[in-house]
Write a protein that holds these residues in place. Structure first.
Motif, short mmCIF file in Angstrom:
data_model
loop_
_atom_site.label_atom_id
_atom_site.label_comp_id
_atom_site.label_asym_id
_atom_site.label_seq_id
_atom_site.Cartn_x
_atom_site.Cartn_y
_atom_site.Cartn_z
N ALA A 38 0.82 -1.25 -0.15
CA ALA A 38 0.12 -0.50 -0.15
C ALA A 38 0.69 1.04 0.10
N LEU A 39 1.81 0.71 0.36
CA LEU A 39 2.80 2.63 0.85
C LEU A 39 2.85 2.63 -0.69
N ALA A 40 4.09 1.29 -1.45
CA ALA A 40 4.25 1.54 -2.85
C ALA A 40 3.77 2.45 -3.72
N ARG A 41 2.24 2.04 -3.82
CA ARG A 41 1.21 2.86 -4.50
C ARG A 41 1.15 3.89 -4.13
N LEU A 42 0.91 4.49 -2.70
CA LEU A 42 0.93 6.21 -2.17
C LEU A 42 2.33 6.49 -2.87
N ARG A 43 2.87 6.05 -2.66
CA ARG A 43 3.94 7.02 -2.89
C ARG A 43 4.29 7.32 -4.33
N ILE A 44 3.81 6.30 -5.62
CA ILE A 44 4.08 5.99 -7.07
C ILE A 44 2.77 7.33 -7.13
N TYR A 71 7.85 16.35 -8.15
CA TYR A 71 8.53 15.14 -8.54
C TYR A 71 8.82 14.12 -9.92
N LEU A 72 7.69 14.16 -10.61
CA LEU A 72 7.13 13.26 -11.80
C LEU A 72 7.46 12.37 -11.89
N TYR A 73 7.66 11.26 -11.23
CA TYR A 73 8.02 10.04 -10.62
C TYR A 73 7.23 9.46 -11.73
N GLU A 74 8.10 8.41 -12.60
CA GLU A 74 7.36 7.50 -13.38
C GLU A 74 7.91 6.55 -12.62
N GLY A 75 7.19 5.70 -11.54
CA GLY A 75 7.16 4.44 -10.40
C GLY A 75 6.97 3.27 -10.57
N ASP A 76 8.04 2.38 -9.79
CA ASP A 76 7.88 1.19 -10.36
C ASP A 76 7.43 0.62 -8.45
N THR A 77 6.37 -0.08 -9.19
CA THR A 77 6.03 -0.73 -7.17
C THR A 77 6.93 -1.69 -6.88
N ALA A 78 7.89 -2.49 -7.33
CA ALA A 78 8.96 -3.43 -7.40
C ALA A 78 10.38 -3.08 -6.91
N TYR A 79 10.06 -1.18 -7.28
CA TYR A 79 11.27 -1.23 -6.64
C TYR A 79 11.28 -0.17 -5.42
N GLU A 80 9.71 0.37 -5.14
CA GLU A 80 9.53 1.30 -4.32
C GLU A 80 9.37 0.44 -3.67
N GLU A 81 8.90 -1.11 -3.23
CA GLU A 81 8.78 -1.92 -1.85
C GLU A 81 10.23 -3.03 -1.78
N VAL A 101 -3.51 6.51 3.74
CA VAL A 101 -3.49 7.76 2.70
C VAL A 101 -2.16 8.40 2.49
N GLY A 102 -1.40 9.18 3.77
CA GLY A 102 -0.36 9.42 3.92
C GLY A 102 0.78 8.17 4.86
N ALA A 103 2.42 9.00 4.82
CA ALA A 103 3.01 8.29 5.27
C ALA A 103 4.41 9.18 4.45
N SER A 104 5.24 8.92 6.42
CA SER A 104 6.71 9.92 6.88
C SER A 104 7.28 8.83 6.86
N SER A 105 8.83 8.84 6.22
CA SER A 105 9.69 7.92 6.92
C SER A 105 11.25 8.66 7.41
N ALA A 106 12.07 8.25 8.56
CA ALA A 106 12.58 8.37 8.62
C ALA A 106 13.51 7.38 9.24
N LEU A 107 15.58 7.53 9.20
CA LEU A 107 16.56 6.59 10.08
C LEU A 107 17.08 7.15 10.17
N PRO A 108 18.23 6.90 11.04
CA PRO A 108 19.36 6.89 11.35
C PRO A 108 20.52 7.33 9.92
#
Length: 198
Positions: free
Chosen positions: A20-26, A34-44, A68-75
């Motif tokens: 679901a997150l991959a589809r949302l990001r695309i 961004y104008l991103y032509e996304g790819d589900t496998a890459y996103e996952e 419906v929304g997501a925000s990511s973070a890591l070191p």
């Protein structure tokens, strides 16, 4: 729109939501800038980084059961070399910096304060870990005369500044992806923003 709820997920708790997150990001990143032509496998695969990273976090917004929304973070030290190296070149210690990845939110849920909440939740997560001095993120830079720039486009610089982040023109990198009108990936200029967590 039913009642929205926000939750923070880490590690294996993220796995079920990756498709679901991959589809949302695309969907969201197709829009300017961004104008991103996304790819589900890459996103996952990309999102798996956040599930695998010790101390990574994903802040999710759900409308009922739907993400419906997501925000990511890591070191920052868990990021790729093109994200880490600009900081090392400027004398920063990557292990003291928490990196905010991307925030995506469907258009109909914007203007409700969720962008601010994304920042607050990620900062709270970084502060709770008690070993980071700075938070950072990077944003794409497009020329003002870009042919796909919407007439009434407003950059998010104001939101970011209100959250205490300061643009750092000396901290730059590139990310590569395929724009909607491109046949292959090309590098895009990115600039970092920083905030002290003290």
């Amino acid at each position: 729109m039913s009642e929205l709820h926000l939750e923070c997920r880490t590690g294996a708790d993220l796995i079920a939501d990756l498709p679901a997150l991959a589809r949302l990001r695309i969907r969201v990143f197709r829009d300017y800038p961004y104008l991103y032509e996304g790819d589900t496998a890459y996103e996952e695969r990309y999102l798996q980084t956040y599930a695998d990273a010790p101390d990574g976090v994903m802040v999710l917004v759900r409308d009922g059961d739907r993400v419906v929304g997501a925000s990511s973070a890591l070191p920052l030290a868990a990021e790729t070399p093109n994200v880490i190296e600009p900081f090392m070149a400027q004398g920063y210690a990557p292990d003291r910096i928490f990196y905010f990845g991307e925030s995506v939110l469907l258009p109909e849920y914007r203007g409700l304060g969720l962008g601010r909440r994304f920042f607050e939740e990620r900062e709270a997560h970084a502060r709770a870990l008690a070993r980071f001095d700075l938070a950072c993120f990077c944003a794409v830079e497009r020329p003002d005369d870009h042919p796909r720039r919407p007439r009434h486009y407003r950059p998010l610089d104001g939101l970011w500044a209100k959250q205490g982040f300061v643009k750092q023109p000396q901290l730059r990198t590139t990310f590569s992806w395929r724009d909607l009108d491109e046949a292959e990936e090309t590098p895009k200029p990115m600039v970092f923003w920083l905030k002290h967590l003290d």
